[in-house]
Enzyme design. Structure first.
Site, PDB file in Angstrom:
ATOM      1  CE1 TYR A  97      -3.955  -2.015   5.223  1.00 45.82           C
ATOM      2  CE2 TYR A  97      -3.170   0.178   4.646  1.00 45.82           C
ATOM      3  CZ  TYR A  97      -3.653  -1.059   4.267  1.00 45.82           C
ATOM      4  OH  TYR A  97      -3.823  -1.350   2.931  1.00 45.82           O
ATOM      5  CB  SER A 138      -0.850   0.001   1.280  1.00 45.17           C
ATOM      6  OG  SER A 138      -1.460   1.255   1.463  1.00 45.17           O
TER       7      SER A 138
HETATM    8  N1  LIG Z   1      -8.861  -1.020  -0.919  1.00 51.24           N
HETATM    9  C1  LIG Z   1      -7.860  -0.160  -0.945  1.00 51.24           C
HETATM   10  O1  LIG Z   1      -8.052   1.058  -1.062  1.00 51.24           O
HETATM   11  C2  LIG Z   1      -6.431  -0.645  -0.852  1.00 51.24           C
HETATM   12  C3  LIG Z   1      -5.403   0.274  -1.133  1.00 51.24           C
HETATM   13  C4  LIG Z   1      -4.068  -0.164  -1.053  1.00 51.24           C
HETATM   14  C5  LIG Z   1      -3.796  -1.478  -0.737  1.00 51.24           C
HETATM   15  N2  LIG Z   1      -4.800  -2.344  -0.470  1.00 51.24           N
HETATM   16  C6  LIG Z   1      -4.448  -3.716  -0.105  1.00 51.24           C
HETATM   17  O2  LIG Z   1      -5.043  -4.609  -1.043  1.00 51.24           O
HETATM   18  C7  LIG Z   1      -5.303  -5.850  -0.406  1.00 51.24           C
HETATM   19  C8  LIG Z   1      -6.754  -6.259  -0.657  1.00 51.24           C
HETATM   20  O3  LIG Z   1      -7.575  -5.234  -0.153  1.00 51.24           O
HETATM   21  P1  LIG Z   1      -9.115  -5.116  -0.520  1.00 51.24           P
HETATM   22  O4  LIG Z   1      -9.468  -3.682  -0.467  1.00 51.24           O
HETATM   23  O5  LIG Z   1      -9.413  -5.879  -1.760  1.00 51.24           O
HETATM   24  O6  LIG Z   1      -9.751  -5.834   0.782  1.00 51.24           O
HETATM   25  P2  LIG Z   1     -11.138  -6.627   0.992  1.00 51.24           P
HETATM   26  O7  LIG Z   1     -11.468  -6.489   2.424  1.00 51.24           O
HETATM   27  O8  LIG Z   1     -12.158  -6.206  -0.015  1.00 51.24           O
HETATM   28  O9  LIG Z   1     -10.732  -8.139   0.660  1.00 51.24           O
HETATM   29  C9  LIG Z   1      -9.839  -8.843   1.457  1.00 51.24           C
HETATM   30  C10 LIG Z   1     -10.090 -10.330   1.298  1.00 51.24           C
HETATM   31  O10 LIG Z   1      -9.180 -10.993   2.175  1.00 51.24           O
HETATM   32  C11 LIG Z   1      -9.872 -12.001   2.882  1.00 51.24           C
HETATM   33  N3  LIG Z   1      -9.203 -12.232   4.166  1.00 51.24           N
HETATM   34  C12 LIG Z   1      -9.235 -11.458   5.275  1.00 51.24           C
HETATM   35  N4  LIG Z   1      -8.545 -12.014   6.269  1.00 51.24           N
HETATM   36  C13 LIG Z   1      -8.034 -13.186   5.785  1.00 51.24           C
HETATM   37  C14 LIG Z   1      -7.245 -14.208   6.340  1.00 51.24           C
HETATM   38  N5  LIG Z   1      -6.835 -14.165   7.618  1.00 51.24           N
HETATM   39  N6  LIG Z   1      -6.911 -15.258   5.557  1.00 51.24           N
HETATM   40  C15 LIG Z   1      -7.350 -15.328   4.275  1.00 51.24           C
HETATM   41  N7  LIG Z   1      -8.118 -14.388   3.693  1.00 51.24           N
HETATM   42  C16 LIG Z   1      -8.460 -13.329   4.442  1.00 51.24           C
HETATM   43  C17 LIG Z   1     -11.297 -11.487   3.050  1.00 51.24           C
HETATM   44  O11 LIG Z   1     -12.220 -12.544   3.275  1.00 51.24           O
HETATM   45  C18 LIG Z   1     -11.500 -10.764   1.714  1.00 51.24           C
HETATM   46  O12 LIG Z   1     -12.056 -11.629   0.728  1.00 51.24           O
HETATM   47  C19 LIG Z   1      -4.956  -5.672   1.070  1.00 51.24           C
HETATM   48  O13 LIG Z   1      -3.670  -6.201   1.342  1.00 51.24           O
HETATM   49  C20 LIG Z   1      -4.958  -4.168   1.243  1.00 51.24           C
HETATM   50  O14 LIG Z   1      -4.116  -3.756   2.287  1.00 51.24           O
HETATM   51  C21 LIG Z   1      -6.117  -1.974  -0.531  1.00 51.24           C
END
Ligand SMILES: NC(=O)c1ccc[n+]([C@@H]2O[C@H](COP(=O)([O-])OP(=O)(O)OC[C@H]3O[C@@H](n4cnc5c(N)ncnc54)[C@H](O)[C@@H]3O)[C@@H](O)[C@H]2O)c1
Length: 261
Positions: free
Chosen positions: A155, A142
């Site tokens: 985070y 991120s």
């Molecule tokens: N959404 C954003 O704005 C953003 C920005 C930068 C980085 N990210 C990163 O992208 C990645 C995905 O984020 P997202 O927004 O798609 O999140 P999200 O919450 O939509 O999806 C996360 C998924 O991970 C699964 N999950 C959670 N805990 C788990 C565990 N212990 N074991 C296995 N699966 C698990 C959940 O069930 C879910 O399907 C993350 O690492 C996040 O930090 C997101």
């Protein structure tokens, strides 16, 4: 198709960015393991991939913080597909509190999923990749992995740690032709994380509407928009492919230039 018949495990692929990455890797020709703690969601994504792209896709229920479950996932992937070419460590969670209000259990959970989960999956997959003498590991990090942000201490700490881990294992694994890189997206303003949770949390925090929260975040970006899944998946495909064969230990921003602000 630059990734025809490569085998990719994507953690947290049941929704959001992980799902988008899994779909894109399948489009590029990969066989995929859809790994998520929510098995119903994983099954839906795997089915969607088989319907749209006709590529084999294995749904798997895994909690990335549980070593035995991660081991089983890797074993099952190897049994089914005879190897692992690509790991996308994407599973991640976010909870936002001011430091004096931060519950210890939430701190520990965030570090467990985002950092220890990455460690456990990379460790098990690397054992297979070392034998193969090739492989690619990509962590979804991120912009918060490079710059702290308000109310996001856990985070940011987990993501900063992820970059140190990425660089270190890139050194461990380089002699085995295994490349390890991180991708640092900006705010995915249309993702479930924002739509179902963050707009509301930030609107409360600042006493403004959800629409104003979105505008505030867009206005911080020199390219004046939120990050889209495709911005990230384009880079993931490049890093997973041989076109990036001279790149390892990097953490690459996909932020519309936001980190320059
Ligand atoms: N959404 C954003 O704005 C953003 C920005 C930068 C980085 N990210 C990163 O992208 C990645 C995905 O984020 P997202 O927004 O798609 O999140 P999200 O919450 O939509 O999806 C996360 C998924 O991970 C699964 N999950 C959670 N805990 C788990 C565990 N212990 N074991 C296995 N699966 C698990 C959940 O069930 C879910 O399907 C993350 O690492 C996040 O930090 C997101």
């Amino acid at each position: 198709m630059s990734l025809e018949n490569r085998v990719a495990i994507i953690t947290g692929a049941g929704q959001g960015l992980g799902e988008a990455i899994a779909l894109r890797l399948a489009e590029e020709g990969c066989k995929t393991v859809i790994a998520d703690i929510d098995f119903e969601k994983a099954k839906k994504v795997a089915q969607k991939i088989e319907n749209i792209y006709g590529k084999e896709s294995l749904p798997f229920k895994v909690d990335v913080t549980k070593n035995e479950e991660v081991k089983l996932m890797v074993k099952r992937a190897v049994e089914k597909f005879s190897g692992i070419d690509i790991l996308i460590s994407n599973a991640g969670i976010l909870k936002s509190y001011e430091i004096t209000q931060f519950p210890e259990k939430d701190w520990r959970k965030i570090i467990e999923v985002n950092l220890t989960g990455y460690f456990l999956t990379a460790k098990e997959v690397a054992k297979i990749m070392k034998k193969q003498k090739r492989g690619v590991i990509i962590q979804i990090n991120s912009k918060s992995g490079k710059k702290g942000s308000l109310w996001n201490s856990a985070y940011a700490a987990s993501k900063f740690g992820g970059i140190g881990f990425t660089q270190s294992i890139a050194l461990d694994l380089a002699p085995y032709n295994i490349r390890v890189n991180a991708v640092c997206p900006g705010n995915l303003l249309d993702s479930p994380l924002w739509v179902n949770s963050l707009y509301e949390q930030y609107a409360k925090k600042w006493g403004i509407s959800k629409e104003e929260v979105r505008k505030r975040y867009e206005s911080r970006v020199p390219l004046r928009r939120g990050c889209q899944y495709e911005d990230v998946t384009n880079l993931v495909v490049f890093l997973a492919s041989d076109q990036s064969s001279y790149m390892t230990g990097q953490a690459i921003n996909v932020t519309g230039g936001e980190e320059m602000r």
